[in-house]
Design an enzyme around this catalytic site. Structure first.
Site, short mmCIF file in Angstrom:
data_model
loop_
_atom_site.label_atom_id
_atom_site.label_comp_id
_atom_site.label_asym_id
_atom_site.label_seq_id
_atom_site.Cartn_x
_atom_site.Cartn_y
_atom_site.Cartn_z
N GLY A 270 0.78 -1.22 0.00
CA GLY A 270 0.00 0.00 0.00
C GLY A 270 0.82 1.27 0.00
O GLY A 270 1.90 1.35 -0.59
N HIS A 271 0.31 2.28 0.71
CA HIS A 271 0.81 3.65 0.65
C HIS A 271 2.21 3.79 1.23
O HIS A 271 3.12 4.32 0.58
CB HIS A 271 -0.18 4.55 1.41
CG HIS A 271 0.05 6.01 1.26
ND1 HIS A 271 0.00 6.66 0.04
CD2 HIS A 271 0.29 6.98 2.19
CE1 HIS A 271 0.21 7.96 0.22
NE2 HIS A 271 0.41 8.17 1.51
N PHE A 272 2.42 3.31 2.45
CA PHE A 272 3.72 3.40 3.12
C PHE A 272 4.54 2.16 2.80
O PHE A 272 4.84 1.33 3.66
CB PHE A 272 3.53 3.57 4.63
CG PHE A 272 3.16 4.96 5.04
CD1 PHE A 272 4.12 5.96 5.15
CD2 PHE A 272 1.84 5.29 5.33
CE1 PHE A 272 3.78 7.25 5.54
CE2 PHE A 272 1.49 6.58 5.71
CZ PHE A 272 2.46 7.57 5.81
#
Length: 314
Positions: A270-272
């Site tokens: 995902g994002h991180f």
């Protein structure tokens, strides 16, 4: 034959006085090596690079600041500081100048992307390379997640600000860390707890809403960012967690329109992405830096007279 271990350099935790503010930054690595600047995302700080810094510091001078209002940097009132990405870029620019970093590679993620790209617009000759990790510069990367944010951009009303507040809670912060991650037990919960500690300070949420409102100015600059990419063709490494609900993988692919020689690597997360894919990402980052920064001098300007500005070591 086994690979020799990487010789790591201790991270220093420092504060500099910049534009009247105390700006916290992490620094590691030899002073006479190429500079790599790490610019963090929302709602994090240089803490998000706590593992990447020592993985690069054997060969590079690594500098990772906390933006004003984030982490351990000062959080002045909105009346005392104009929270927004133009101000963030100006603060980082002054910090780097004071630290003698006249040439640098930019590693940008999330909020760090428009900060870094604004620096590149101002000083294209200083940017030796770009590493972009889930840091958007294209409308193609912005999907349904942005509906409430776009409503705020159109009307900065109390009702639209209130609609954004759940995103500033611990549930909203955890959402950013775990959504799209296949092995959630690889994500250290202390990461989102650390971020939330700073979000929960008195006055912080109003400041963050002001920053979210200002993000619209970055979208308006997208054509200028694209022009910079096309004109200067900086070496670029694009690293993307493809299950990021905030910045879609189409945003990663879009960089190749303007940077056709960029490396693009997609990760099943995902994002991180650094939180669970560092083992895969760090070798790619090191290889990219070695390829593109070989023979580069350290990012220090010619000697000049002391102007009396102090950049203390913490």
């Amino acid at each position: 034959m086994s690979t020799p271990p990487i010789a790591r350099s201790a991270t220093r935790h420092r504060t500099a006085r910049v534009a009247g503010l105390d700006i916290f930054y992490r620094e590691a690595g030899p002073d006479d090596t190429p500079v790599v600047v790490l610019l963090h995302g929302f709602p994090s700080s240089s803490h998000m690079y706590r593992n990447l810094i020592p993985a690069l510091a054997d060969r590079y001078r690594v500098i990772a600041p906390d933006l004003p209002g984030f982490g351990l940097s000062a959080m002045p009132s909105p009346e005392a500081f104009a929270y927004g990405f133009a101000s963030f870029a100006a603060v980082v620019d002054e910090l780097l100048a004071g630290l003698g970093a006249s040439r640098y590679t930019l590693y940008v993620m999330d909020y760090g992307a428009p900060v870094g790209f604004r620096l590149a617009l101002a000083h294209p000759e200083r940017v030796t390379a770009l590493i972009v990790q889930n840091g958007n510069a294209y409308e193609a990367g912005m999907g349904d997640f942005w509906t409430s944010t776009r409503a705020l951009w159109a009307d900065n009303s109390e009702a639209n600000r209130n609609a954004m507040r759940p995103f500033l809670t611990i549930d909203g912060t955890r959402f950013q860390y775990v959504t799209g991650v296949k092995e959630i037990d690889r994500i250290d919960p202390a990461a989102w707890v650390h971020d939330q500690f700073f979000l929960d300070r008195p006055g912080s949420k109003e400041i963050q809403l002001d920053i979210i409102f200002d993000y619209r100015t970055n979208v308006a600059l997208y054509p200028e960012f694209h022009r910079y990419f096309r004109e200067f063709q900086p070496p670029a490494l694009i690293l993307w967690g493809v299950d990021d609900p905030i910045f879609l993988p189409e945003g990663a692919q879009a960089f190749l329109h303007d940077l056709p020689h960029a490396e693009l690597h997609r990760f099943d997360t995902g994002h991180f992405a650094l939180e669970d894919k560092a083992d895969d990402m760090v070798p790619l980052i090191r290889r990219f830096l070695e390829k593109n920064l070989q023979g580069r001098a350290a990012g220090r300007p010619p000697a000049k007279e002391d102007d009396g500005t102090a950049y203390p070591a913490g």
